[in-house]
Design a protein around this motif. Sequence first.
Motif, short mmCIF file in Angstrom:
data_model
loop_
_atom_site.label_atom_id
_atom_site.label_comp_id
_atom_site.label_asym_id
_atom_site.label_seq_id
_atom_site.Cartn_x
_atom_site.Cartn_y
_atom_site.Cartn_z
N GLY A 1 18.60 -10.85 -3.32
CA GLY A 1 17.67 -11.75 -3.97
C GLY A 1 16.31 -11.74 -3.30
N LYS A 2 16.29 -11.71 -1.95
CA LYS A 2 15.03 -11.62 -1.22
C LYS A 2 14.36 -10.26 -1.45
N PHE A 3 15.16 -9.23 -1.58
CA PHE A 3 14.62 -7.90 -1.89
C PHE A 3 13.88 -7.92 -3.23
N LEU A 4 14.45 -8.60 -4.23
CA LEU A 4 13.79 -8.71 -5.52
C LEU A 4 12.53 -9.56 -5.42
N GLU A 5 12.60 -10.66 -4.68
CA GLU A 5 11.42 -11.51 -4.52
C GLU A 5 10.29 -10.74 -3.86
N LEU A 6 10.62 -9.99 -2.83
CA LEU A 6 9.61 -9.19 -2.13
C LEU A 6 9.02 -8.13 -3.06
N SER A 7 9.85 -7.54 -3.90
CA SER A 7 9.37 -6.50 -4.81
C SER A 7 8.47 -7.08 -5.90
N PHE A 8 8.74 -8.30 -6.34
CA PHE A 8 7.96 -8.91 -7.41
C PHE A 8 6.67 -9.55 -6.92
N TYR A 9 6.67 -10.10 -5.70
CA TYR A 9 5.56 -10.95 -5.29
C TYR A 9 4.75 -10.43 -4.10
N ASN A 10 5.23 -9.45 -3.36
CA ASN A 10 4.44 -8.93 -2.24
C ASN A 10 3.45 -7.89 -2.78
N LYS A 11 2.25 -8.36 -3.08
CA LYS A 11 1.23 -7.50 -3.66
C LYS A 11 0.18 -7.07 -2.63
N THR A 12 0.45 -7.36 -1.36
CA THR A 12 -0.53 -7.09 -0.31
C THR A 12 -0.19 -5.86 0.51
N ALA A 13 1.10 -5.63 0.77
CA ALA A 13 1.51 -4.55 1.68
C ALA A 13 1.08 -3.18 1.15
N THR A 14 0.78 -2.29 2.08
CA THR A 14 0.41 -0.92 1.75
C THR A 14 1.33 0.05 2.48
N ILE A 15 1.28 1.32 2.07
CA ILE A 15 2.10 2.35 2.70
C ILE A 15 1.38 2.85 3.96
N ASN A 16 2.13 2.92 5.04
CA ASN A 16 1.58 3.40 6.31
C ASN A 16 2.07 4.83 6.55
N ALA A 17 1.37 5.78 5.99
CA ALA A 17 1.74 7.20 6.14
C ALA A 17 0.50 8.00 6.47
N PRO A 18 -0.02 7.88 7.72
CA PRO A 18 -1.26 8.60 8.07
C PRO A 18 -1.10 10.11 8.05
N GLU A 19 0.11 10.61 8.32
CA GLU A 19 0.28 12.07 8.31
C GLU A 19 0.12 12.65 6.91
N HIS A 20 0.32 11.81 5.89
CA HIS A 20 0.11 12.25 4.51
C HIS A 20 -1.16 11.64 3.92
N GLN A 21 -1.94 10.93 4.77
CA GLN A 21 -3.17 10.27 4.33
C GLN A 21 -2.92 9.37 3.13
N CYS A 22 -1.85 8.60 3.23
CA CYS A 22 -1.47 7.70 2.13
C CYS A 22 -1.48 6.26 2.64
N HIS A 23 -2.34 5.45 2.04
CA HIS A 23 -2.39 4.01 2.32
C HIS A 23 -2.44 3.24 0.99
N CYS A 24 -1.69 3.73 0.02
CA CYS A 24 -1.69 3.12 -1.31
C CYS A 24 -0.88 1.82 -1.31
N GLN A 25 -1.06 1.08 -2.39
CA GLN A 25 -0.37 -0.21 -2.49
C GLN A 25 1.13 0.02 -2.65
N LEU A 26 1.90 -0.72 -1.88
CA LEU A 26 3.35 -0.50 -1.85
C LEU A 26 4.01 -0.91 -3.15
N GLN A 27 3.58 -2.00 -3.74
CA GLN A 27 4.27 -2.51 -4.92
C GLN A 27 4.06 -1.63 -6.15
N VAL A 28 2.82 -1.27 -6.43
CA VAL A 28 2.48 -0.61 -7.70
C VAL A 28 2.62 0.90 -7.62
#
Length: 650
Positions: A455-482
Amino acid sequence: AMAREIKNPRIMLLSGGIDYTRAEHRIASLNTLLEQEEKYLQILVGKITKLKPSVLMVSRAVSRKAQELLLETNIILLQHVKPALMDSISRQTGATILSSTDHVQNVMNQFGANVLGKCRRFRLVSFRDNDVWNSINKHPSPDDDDELAKVRALINNIDNHNDVETLLSTAKLTSNQRQAILAAHLLGERVHDGSKAVKSGIQKRGVTQTYIMIEGCPSHLGCTVILRGASRPALKEAKRILKFLINVAYNLQLEISYLEGRHAMLPKDYKIPPNPATSSSLCVEYGPPPQGRKAVRPWNGGNADSTTRSLSGKITALEHQSILISSVWMAGKTQCCPAEVKGICYYSEKDVSLGQFLRDSCFNLTLKCQNPNCKKSVLEHSLSFVHNDGLINITVEEMDGHIPVAEHPKEATDRADTKDEEKDRYATWTYCMNCRKVVTPLSYISDETWNYSFGKFLELSFYNKTATINAPEHQCHCQLQVHSTLYFGCGNLAARFSYERIRPYNVFLRRYLPFDEAFHKKFTVLELNEIMMSSSDLFERFNKHIETTTSDTRALFKSAVNKPEHLQTLLSELHVIGKEVAHASSILKSKIVSVTNSYNSYNKDAESGYSYGEVGSAPYDAFSHFPWHARRYLFLLTSAWNERLGAIVQ
């Protein structure tokens, strides 16, 4: 026998009772019944004593005879233990809860003494019941005299030695009251050993609270927190808040592990919002309600108890401990089953862990569709969860190769159990749809991620719109949710979790339909014009038919051997019908003109300020209803004329 301390006790748990059930509708002597009961209870207690428990905890009642037999064998008995408490004791001590005494022998033969629980120490402790003494002074009676009011004031400061001496020497108290006050003073705020409290006489009913302490259990299985020093309502409130804080701390521990496994991070320019947090998860913001909806309290799991709300009355994180979702099973573009609305209360019986969901609902190929007519496998289905303006779509795919099992050092492998080996088969990685590549390495899920609330996993997936991907080796800092697609793999199967925004629609119910007078006037005018033209054509056709019938009748009667009065009757009837047609045409045209002129005059007066009234007045009703009356009028006339002309032809 109860008031003593036992080191390294052997604890036995029994969910049933120990009693003798007498057969109904049978006549027997009292001595026979007592003898049967004694023998039966001796057999039951004998089965129990073969396991050699030190402490026996029973959920139900135990007969007096069984209590005496257990006392003789030096076994401490606790009866009427709550089922929830029994489950906690079983979890912490490792004891197996036996359903009844009938299963004791079978379990003993199968498992031996392994069904008994263990701990380091079993003892009884005594505390002073502060709620009794505080309530005496907080709720004085209006009939109290000065002496009794003074007694209540002294009781409130019972820990003061001088006040106790003054109270015992001056107040008019009974012997029982004096003993209770003295016992309360000696107890104080300290913790007393139960056996010593009984021997010293300070464990007096109404003054003390006695608790059983089971100490020395494995710390990772849990602990007990004792709250003291205030009234029961205050302690209940403190207990509620403390339970919530423990839940938040536990959830954050699991959630951080899950986010680390996803290589998530906060953006560098992130600022903590000034408003109080409304969720126990990281960076979860519920935001304002959807457009057109009012802010309402979140679903609380169907619990009508007001204790789930905060004291301030505002919506806080204490109330956001559940989520309502709609789940839909799809096979391609076909919906297999009706959508279901499900409520998940986090970390409760209505919830499962993320690992359990992956094991039972994603990688379980024996799982069948809820639609009995659907014969497709899990791989041909997709499961969607809809909440607010988001949709999570889950599909399971077959991969070309197998994911290898996680490797551990030899020492850890020797200690690993079957459950840990199962977790080692599950891995996760993330694909960025914006960068169009896999941006995180393959990593095996941890124990914390496995135990994370779904249930918390679903809540985090629906409402955490701030977190980004931390993948500097791939130069990716895109939004995690979308932008990210989450994958979980096991063997040659991969479960894909994708998120997309949707546009929710509301059902709008109108209390009344809007009335457009201009539209209805225009439509009525068109109807009247159509009636005018159609009726003119209809009357013309009737006149031609009457003329044709008249000429045919004259020609027929010239050659026929009939009486002259027959010809005159038919011609007279045709002449009457013709006059009626002409009269009806004139009446209808004049009526249409009259109604239209009356309505136009009404409109002019309304524009000049001399209105007959609102819509619904007599001129307007006559104008709007006239097309219906005109059609009915024409139908009745033409039906009668057709019937009479048919009779003439015959």
